[in-house]
Enzyme design. Structure first.
Site, PDB file in Angstrom:
ATOM      1  N   TYR A  44       6.054  61.686  -3.742  1.00 38.77           N
ATOM      2  CA  TYR A  44       5.760  63.155  -3.818  1.00 38.77           C
ATOM      3  C   TYR A  44       4.384  63.328  -3.847  1.00 38.77           C
ATOM      4  O   TYR A  44       3.669  62.646  -4.501  1.00 38.77           O
ATOM      5  CB  TYR A  44       6.309  63.615  -5.111  1.00 38.77           C
ATOM      6  CG  TYR A  44       7.419  64.498  -5.009  1.00 38.77           C
ATOM      7  CD1 TYR A  44       7.357  65.796  -4.381  1.00 38.77           C
ATOM      8  CD2 TYR A  44       8.770  64.144  -5.133  1.00 38.77           C
ATOM      9  CE1 TYR A  44       8.242  66.780  -4.079  1.00 38.77           C
ATOM     10  CE2 TYR A  44       9.989  65.403  -5.072  1.00 38.77           C
ATOM     11  CZ  TYR A  44       9.463  66.592  -4.604  1.00 38.77           C
ATOM     12  OH  TYR A  44      10.480  67.360  -4.308  1.00 38.77           O
ATOM     13  N   GLU A  46       2.690  66.855  -3.861  1.00 38.21           N
ATOM     14  CA  GLU A  46       2.212  68.174  -3.824  1.00 38.21           C
ATOM     15  C   GLU A  46       0.751  68.350  -3.868  1.00 38.21           C
ATOM     16  O   GLU A  46       0.303  67.606  -4.884  1.00 38.21           O
ATOM     17  CB  GLU A  46       2.943  68.959  -4.978  1.00 38.21           C
ATOM     18  CG  GLU A  46       4.464  69.288  -4.591  1.00 38.21           C
ATOM     19  CD  GLU A  46       5.178  70.184  -5.618  1.00 38.21           C
ATOM     20  OE1 GLU A  46       4.561  70.738  -6.682  1.00 38.21           O
ATOM     21  OE2 GLU A  46       6.559  70.158  -5.631  1.00 38.21           O
ATOM     22  N   ASP A 190       1.298  80.466  19.400  1.00 34.61           N
ATOM     23  CA  ASP A 190       2.352  79.462  18.940  1.00 34.61           C
ATOM     24  C   ASP A 190       2.722  78.669  20.381  1.00 34.61           C
ATOM     25  O   ASP A 190       3.314  79.117  21.107  1.00 34.61           O
ATOM     26  CB  ASP A 190       3.757  80.362  18.739  1.00 34.61           C
ATOM     27  CG  ASP A 190       4.654  79.276  18.431  1.00 34.61           C
ATOM     28  OD1 ASP A 190       4.610  78.231  18.709  1.00 34.61           O
ATOM     29  OD2 ASP A 190       5.782  79.908  17.594  1.00 34.61           O
ATOM     30  N   THR A 216       4.918  73.003  16.707  1.00 34.56           N
ATOM     31  CA  THR A 216       5.825  71.868  16.312  1.00 34.56           C
ATOM     32  C   THR A 216       5.355  70.738  16.879  1.00 34.56           C
ATOM     33  O   THR A 216       4.393  70.727  17.852  1.00 34.56           O
ATOM     34  CB  THR A 216       7.300  71.893  16.614  1.00 34.56           C
ATOM     35  OG1 THR A 216       7.193  72.547  17.948  1.00 34.56           O
ATOM     36  CG2 THR A 216       7.925  73.084  15.901  1.00 34.56           C
ATOM     37  N   LYS A 219       7.987  68.538  20.377  1.00 37.52           N
ATOM     38  CA  LYS A 219       8.431  68.984  21.981  1.00 37.52           C
ATOM     39  C   LYS A 219       7.835  68.039  23.104  1.00 37.52           C
ATOM     40  O   LYS A 219       7.706  67.005  23.103  1.00 37.52           O
ATOM     41  CB  LYS A 219       8.342  70.430  21.927  1.00 37.52           C
ATOM     42  CG  LYS A 219       9.428  71.256  21.005  1.00 37.52           C
ATOM     43  CD  LYS A 219       9.250  72.682  21.103  1.00 37.52           C
ATOM     44  CE  LYS A 219      10.362  73.264  20.065  1.00 37.52           C
ATOM     45  NZ  LYS A 219       9.774  74.034  19.060  1.00 37.52           N
ATOM     46  N   ARG A 225       9.759  65.515  14.128  1.00 40.98           N
ATOM     47  CA  ARG A 225      10.087  66.783  13.764  1.00 40.98           C
ATOM     48  C   ARG A 225       9.057  67.584  12.659  1.00 40.98           C
ATOM     49  O   ARG A 225       9.512  67.443  11.490  1.00 40.98           O
ATOM     50  CB  ARG A 225      11.520  67.138  13.362  1.00 40.98           C
ATOM     51  CG  ARG A 225      12.624  66.600  14.287  1.00 40.98           C
ATOM     52  CD  ARG A 225      12.613  67.324  15.531  1.00 40.98           C
ATOM     53  NE  ARG A 225      13.406  68.498  15.341  1.00 40.98           N
ATOM     54  CZ  ARG A 225      14.211  69.115  15.817  1.00 40.98           C
ATOM     55  NH1 ARG A 225      15.097  68.347  16.633  1.00 40.98           N
ATOM     56  NH2 ARG A 225      14.675  70.364  15.630  1.00 40.98           N
TER      57      ARG A 225
HETATM   58  N1  DSN Z   1      14.785  75.908  19.093  1.00 46.85           N
HETATM   59  C1  DSN Z   1      13.466  75.633  19.460  1.00 46.85           C
HETATM   60  C2  DSN Z   1      13.584  75.513  21.008  1.00 46.85           C
HETATM   61  O1  DSN Z   1      14.666  75.006  21.427  1.00 46.85           O
HETATM   62  O2  DSN Z   1      12.907  76.028  21.895  1.00 46.85           O
HETATM   63  C3  DSN Z   1      12.680  76.723  19.265  1.00 46.85           C
HETATM   64  O3  DSN Z   1      12.652  77.107  17.856  1.00 46.85           O
END
Ligand code: DSN
Length: 391
Positions: A44, A46, A190, A216, A219, A225
């Site tokens: 932890y 925080e 974003d 994120t 990707k 993640r």
């Molecule tokens: N669910 C993601 C995607 O597949 O693009 C976006 O949040």
């Protein structure tokens, strides 16, 4: 326990024995996997490095500082917060940091390729706790910048999101910046889908044009993640408290203890993305997306039918394909039976709803990681196209 291990093994085999074309998915490296499954998940922490609410964080602080430093260098931002659990909490933290409930925000429509957190009305926190106005795309699926400008001047939102999840074209950050500055709105990029393309040098970076970036990390960036929020020089010039506001909104505003295994894995992924071979990877993603389109067009060129397939894109890693009214899910299920994994998706101006949309979304990041080149993508494009026209 054994049952779970067996299922994980089966999932791993399934992933490796099928063709993975969901544009937001990828395959992480062994090093990222090692960090993710490490003992860091026991801890932890925080707070932030040097200011924790729990003891025993001397190594944890070093890890988080390293992730921050690497992330700042990679994305060329002045400040970075690496604690958001994922993209939606990152965007929620930005809204919480910069606005009051009821303020007006502006984002791209979901059906146009936007994201739920960019003000999708009624059912999301961003559309429920904020007043939301949304911009659309033209018949090719490209942002209608003129209509956007008119809407922004009329509606005067306090914050504008640019970026999306099913947007197959390059984004013109400069035009967004010009439009946002007319009403002094915060501009947020974003970059979840295109972060890897930006650091790989195949999509222009928004950092000179926006106040804040969010992304994120799993990707095109090919990390765990997780997510981060970056504050740009422009953002700090506008509001010197911006970095502090973002940090306070992430913790204690929205989240508790950071997932340190994810943050360590993020630091590993940031280092991997700074290597020269990552630029080659990003370049190949684009070449492969164009090959995928060529394959799809072979079917729609008239050899098999007189009306070509309607394909949206591409200038990046993804394409959206019109499968016919409400046919997207059916096509996605049939493709799954053939070992090709895609997702059903709305198409621009879809008359069908998101539960039974008219299209599918396909992309190249994951199979490019697996070593696929143009030839394989052309072939799979042709198979997909043939399946759609035979439905
Ligand atoms: N669910 C993601 C995607 O597949 O693009 C976006 O949040």
């Amino acid at each position: 326990m054994n049952k779970i291990i067996d299922l994980i093994d089966e999932e791993q085999r399934y992933q490796n024995n099928t063709i993975r074309l969901i544009p937001s998915e990828n395959f992480i490296s062994e090093a990222v996997k090692q960090a993710l499954s490490s003992d860091l998940s026991n801890k932890y922490a925080e707070g932030y490095p040097g200011k924790r609410y729990y003891q025993g964080n001397k190594f944890i602080d070093e890890i988080e500082n390293l992730a921050i430093e690497r992330g700042k260098r990679l994305f060329k931002v002045e400040h970075m917060n690496v604690q958001p659990y994922s993209g939606s909490p990152a965007n929620a933290a930005i809204l919480m940091a910069l606005l009051e409930p009821g303020d007006k925000i502006c984002g791209m429509k979901l059906s146009a390729g936007g994201h739920l957190t960019h003000g999708h009305p009624r059912i999301t926190f961003s559309g429920k706790f904020f007043e939301s106005v949304q911009y659309d795309v033209d018949s090719e699926g490209k942002i209608d910048y003129e209509a956007l400008e008119e809407m922004v001047e009329r509606e005067k939102p306090k914050l504008i999101f640019c970026g999306g999840t099913a947007y197959p074209w390059k984004i013109d950050w400069q035009i967004f910046s010009k439009i946002a500055s007319k009403v002094n709105a915060y501009l947020i990029a974003d970059i979840a889908h295109i972060a890897g393309l930006i650091v790989g040098g195949v999509h222009e970076s928004p950092v000179d044009f926006v106040d804040v970036i969010s992304s994120t990390t799993h990707k095109t960036l090919r990390g765990p993640r997780g997510a981060f929020i970056g504050v740009t020089k422009k953002g700090l010039e506008r509001d010197s408290e911006l970095a502090k506001k973002i940090d306070r909104a992430v913790f204690p505003g929205l989240q508790g203890g950071p997932h340190m295994n994810t943050i360590a894995a993020m630091a590993v992924a940031f280092e991997e993305a700074s290597r020269p071979e990552f630029k080659e990877y990003a370049n190949q993603i684009i070449k492969n997306a164009q090959a995928l389109k060529r394959g799809l067009e072979m079917v729609g060129s008239g050899r098999d039918r007189s009306v070509p397939l309607k394909i949206f894109g591409t200038e990046n890693h993804l394409l959206v394909i019109d499968c016919g009214f409400e046919k997207g899910k059916e096509v996605a299920v049939k493709l799954e039976e053939m070992g090709i994994i895609v997702n059903a998706n709305t198409i621009p101006h879809d008359q069908a709803g998101p539960f039974k949309p008219s299209g599918i979304r396909v992309g190249t990041p994951a199979m490019t990681t697996k070593g696929w080149k143009e030839k394989e993508f052309e072939e799979v494009g042709e198979r997909i196209g043939r399946m759609i026209i035979n439905m």
